[in-house]
Design a protein around this motif. Structure first.
Motif, PDB file in Angstrom:
ATOM      1  N   LEU A 173     -20.634 -14.706  22.044  1.00 41.73           N
ATOM      2  CA  LEU A 173     -20.647 -13.884  20.837  1.00 41.73           C
ATOM      3  C   LEU A 173     -22.089 -13.801  20.222  1.00 41.73           C
ATOM      4  N   THR A 174     -22.420 -12.493  19.943  1.00 44.75           N
ATOM      5  CA  THR A 174     -23.826 -12.291  19.316  1.00 44.75           C
ATOM      6  C   THR A 174     -23.613 -11.996  17.727  1.00 44.75           C
ATOM      7  N   ASP A 175     -24.580 -12.178  17.095  1.00 44.85           N
ATOM      8  CA  ASP A 175     -24.465 -11.937  15.525  1.00 44.85           C
ATOM      9  C   ASP A 175     -23.730 -10.527  15.340  1.00 44.85           C
ATOM     10  N   GLU A 176     -24.220  -9.648  16.081  1.00 45.81           N
ATOM     11  CA  GLU A 176     -23.441  -8.249  15.723  1.00 45.81           C
ATOM     12  C   GLU A 176     -21.992  -8.127  15.876  1.00 45.81           C
ATOM     13  N   GLU A 177     -21.433  -8.959  17.124  1.00 41.20           N
ATOM     14  CA  GLU A 177     -20.117  -9.027  17.475  1.00 41.20           C
ATOM     15  C   GLU A 177     -19.528  -9.897  16.172  1.00 41.20           C
ATOM     16  N   ALA A 178     -20.141 -10.996  15.793  1.00 34.66           N
ATOM     17  CA  ALA A 178     -19.596 -11.790  14.926  1.00 34.66           C
ATOM     18  C   ALA A 178     -19.242 -11.133  13.711  1.00 34.66           C
ATOM     19  N   SER A 179     -20.286 -10.402  13.311  1.00 29.53           N
ATOM     20  CA  SER A 179     -20.070  -9.434  12.140  1.00 29.53           C
ATOM     21  C   SER A 179     -19.156  -8.422  12.123  1.00 29.53           C
ATOM     22  N   ALA A 180     -18.966  -7.644  13.222  1.00 27.97           N
ATOM     23  CA  ALA A 180     -17.991  -6.796  13.417  1.00 27.97           C
ATOM     24  C   ALA A 180     -16.580  -7.441  13.535  1.00 27.97           C
ATOM     25  N   LEU A 181     -16.438  -8.316  14.103  1.00 29.34           N
ATOM     26  CA  LEU A 181     -15.085  -9.248  13.996  1.00 29.34           C
ATOM     27  C   LEU A 181     -14.621  -9.683  12.622  1.00 29.34           C
ATOM     28  N   LEU A 182     -15.698 -10.146  11.744  1.00 26.62           N
ATOM     29  CA  LEU A 182     -15.392 -10.513  10.475  1.00 26.62           C
ATOM     30  C   LEU A 182     -15.058  -9.227   9.559  1.00 26.62           C
ATOM     31  N   ASP A 183     -15.849  -8.349   9.843  1.00 26.83           N
ATOM     32  CA  ASP A 183     -15.332  -6.964   9.027  1.00 26.83           C
ATOM     33  C   ASP A 183     -14.041  -6.572   9.350  1.00 26.83           C
ATOM     34  N   ASP A 184     -13.709  -6.434  10.649  1.00 26.42           N
ATOM     35  CA  ASP A 184     -12.506  -6.253  11.053  1.00 26.42           C
ATOM     36  C   ASP A 184     -11.333  -6.839  10.730  1.00 26.42           C
ATOM     37  N   PHE A 185     -11.619  -8.382  10.568  1.00 26.06           N
ATOM     38  CA  PHE A 185     -10.509  -9.286   9.819  1.00 26.06           C
ATOM     39  C   PHE A 185     -10.329  -9.246   8.594  1.00 26.06           C
ATOM     40  N   LEU A 186     -11.537  -8.672   7.698  1.00 29.48           N
ATOM     41  CA  LEU A 186     -11.248  -8.458   6.523  1.00 29.48           C
ATOM     42  C   LEU A 186     -10.520  -7.345   6.220  1.00 29.48           C
ATOM     43  N   LYS A 187     -10.487  -6.366   6.802  1.00 28.13           N
ATOM     44  CA  LYS A 187     -10.073  -5.067   6.747  1.00 28.13           C
ATOM     45  C   LYS A 187      -8.408  -5.331   6.984  1.00 28.13           C
ATOM     46  N   TYR A 188      -8.203  -6.094   8.104  1.00 28.86           N
ATOM     47  CA  TYR A 188      -6.938  -6.596   8.276  1.00 28.86           C
ATOM     48  C   TYR A 188      -6.291  -7.262   7.087  1.00 28.86           C
ATOM     49  N   GLU A 189      -6.937  -8.212   6.416  1.00 24.65           N
ATOM     50  CA  GLU A 189      -6.348  -8.852   5.386  1.00 24.65           C
ATOM     51  C   GLU A 189      -6.107  -8.060   4.253  1.00 24.65           C
ATOM     52  N   LYS A 190      -6.942  -6.957   4.081  1.00 19.87           N
ATOM     53  CA  LYS A 190      -6.807  -5.845   2.827  1.00 19.87           C
ATOM     54  C   LYS A 190      -5.657  -5.034   3.390  1.00 19.87           C
ATOM     55  N   ASP A 191      -5.510  -4.742   4.379  1.00 18.98           N
ATOM     56  CA  ASP A 191      -4.216  -3.724   4.909  1.00 18.98           C
ATOM     57  C   ASP A 191      -2.820  -4.681   4.735  1.00 18.98           C
ATOM     58  N   LEU A 192      -3.057  -5.839   5.204  1.00 15.01           N
ATOM     59  CA  LEU A 192      -1.638  -6.849   4.626  1.00 15.01           C
ATOM     60  C   LEU A 192      -1.498  -7.155   3.502  1.00 15.01           C
ATOM     61  N   LEU A 193      -2.444  -6.988   2.646  1.00 18.12           N
ATOM     62  CA  LEU A 193      -2.230  -7.011   1.088  1.00 18.12           C
ATOM     63  C   LEU A 193      -1.673  -5.556   0.719  1.00 18.12           C
ATOM     64  N   ASN A 194      -2.111  -4.566   1.287  1.00 18.10           N
ATOM     65  CA  ASN A 194      -1.700  -3.433   0.774  1.00 18.10           C
ATOM     66  C   ASN A 194      -0.064  -3.048   1.171  1.00 18.10           C
ATOM     67  N   VAL A 195       0.264  -3.893   2.379  1.00 15.62           N
ATOM     68  CA  VAL A 195       1.745  -3.739   2.732  1.00 15.62           C
ATOM     69  C   VAL A 195       2.419  -4.422   1.790  1.00 15.62           C
ATOM     70  N   ARG A 196       2.025  -5.692   1.449  1.00 12.64           N
ATOM     71  CA  ARG A 196       2.767  -6.535   0.636  1.00 12.64           C
ATOM     72  C   ARG A 196       3.106  -5.778  -0.962  1.00 12.64           C
ATOM     73  N   THR A 197       1.781  -5.308  -1.310  1.00  7.89           N
ATOM     74  CA  THR A 197       1.850  -4.712  -2.665  1.00  7.89           C
ATOM     75  C   THR A 197       3.002  -3.502  -2.544  1.00  7.89           C
ATOM     76  N   THR A 198       2.719  -2.521  -1.793  1.00 11.07           N
ATOM     77  CA  THR A 198       3.621  -1.412  -1.452  1.00 11.07           C
ATOM     78  C   THR A 198       5.262  -1.998  -1.335  1.00 11.07           C
ATOM     79  N   TYR A 199       5.528  -2.799  -0.610  1.00 16.23           N
ATOM     80  CA  TYR A 199       7.007  -3.621  -0.480  1.00 16.23           C
ATOM     81  C   TYR A 199       7.343  -4.257  -1.942  1.00 16.23           C
ATOM     82  N   ALA A 200       6.256  -4.857  -2.502  1.00 14.67           N
ATOM     83  CA  ALA A 200       6.707  -5.454  -3.610  1.00 14.67           C
ATOM     84  C   ALA A 200       7.277  -4.533  -4.754  1.00 14.67           C
ATOM     85  N   LYS A 201       6.293  -3.291  -4.684  1.00 11.42           N
ATOM     86  CA  LYS A 201       6.769  -2.245  -5.745  1.00 11.42           C
ATOM     87  C   LYS A 201       8.117  -1.666  -5.221  1.00 11.42           C
TER      88      LYS A 201
END
Length: 155
Positions: A90-118
């Motif tokens: 794992l390079t620094d760039e790959e680690a950063s990209a994986l982290l960014d993708d993980f944070l996007k996943y968490e945001k997407d999951l929160l959006n699903v939860r928020t949508t369905y709670a409403k």
């Protein structure tokens, strides 16, 4: 509530089996997902205490919700597979990209939860919706804990 915890531990065992192996096949993932979904639904049914009229409203929404969550989770599975495949180099760039993708996943999951709670609040009582998301949160917390133990830290 003890039933939630016991069932969540079963869910965690299945999920950690999937996350622990970089060699996990799509069939294994689908089988684990099916087992987890069946157990999740049983836990929700046993602990939500819905009337017949509430059940008629809730379960179709629940199935939509779980399908949306599963779509988001597909991203996480792909991230884990990628991480396991490249963790030794794992390079620094790959680690950063994986982290960014993980944070996007968490945001997407929160959006699903928020949508369905409403959506759920429009047709079910606030207490029922809150209880549902508490049950989901408890199961997810146990699964997250187990998965955290299976995923090694970045070197």
């Amino acid at each position: 509530m003890k039933r939630i915890l016991a069932s969540a531990l079963l869910l965690a065992a299945v999920c950690s089996t999937v996350s622990a192996s970089a060699q996990t096949s799509d069939d294994d993932i689908q089988l684990a997902r099916s087992v987890v979904q069946t157990e999740r639904q049983a836990v929700v049914a046993a602990n939500l205490g819905l009337s017949d009229s509430e059940s008629a409203i809730f379960w179709p929404l629940y199935k939509e919700y779980r399908a949306a969550v599963d779509q988001a989770v597909d991203t996480r599975v792909a991230l884990l597979e990628k991480f396991f495949a490249i963790q030794e180099t794992l390079t620094d760039e790959e680690a950063s990209a994986l982290l960014d993708d993980f944070l996007k996943y968490e945001k997407d999951l929160l959006n699903v939860r928020t949508t369905y709670a409403k959506k759920m609040r429009k047709v079910l009582s606030g207490r029922t919706v809150a209880r549902f998301f508490q049950i989901e949160n408890k199961m997810d917390a146990v699964i997250e804990y187990e998965m955290a133990g299976e995923v090694p830290l970045v070197k």
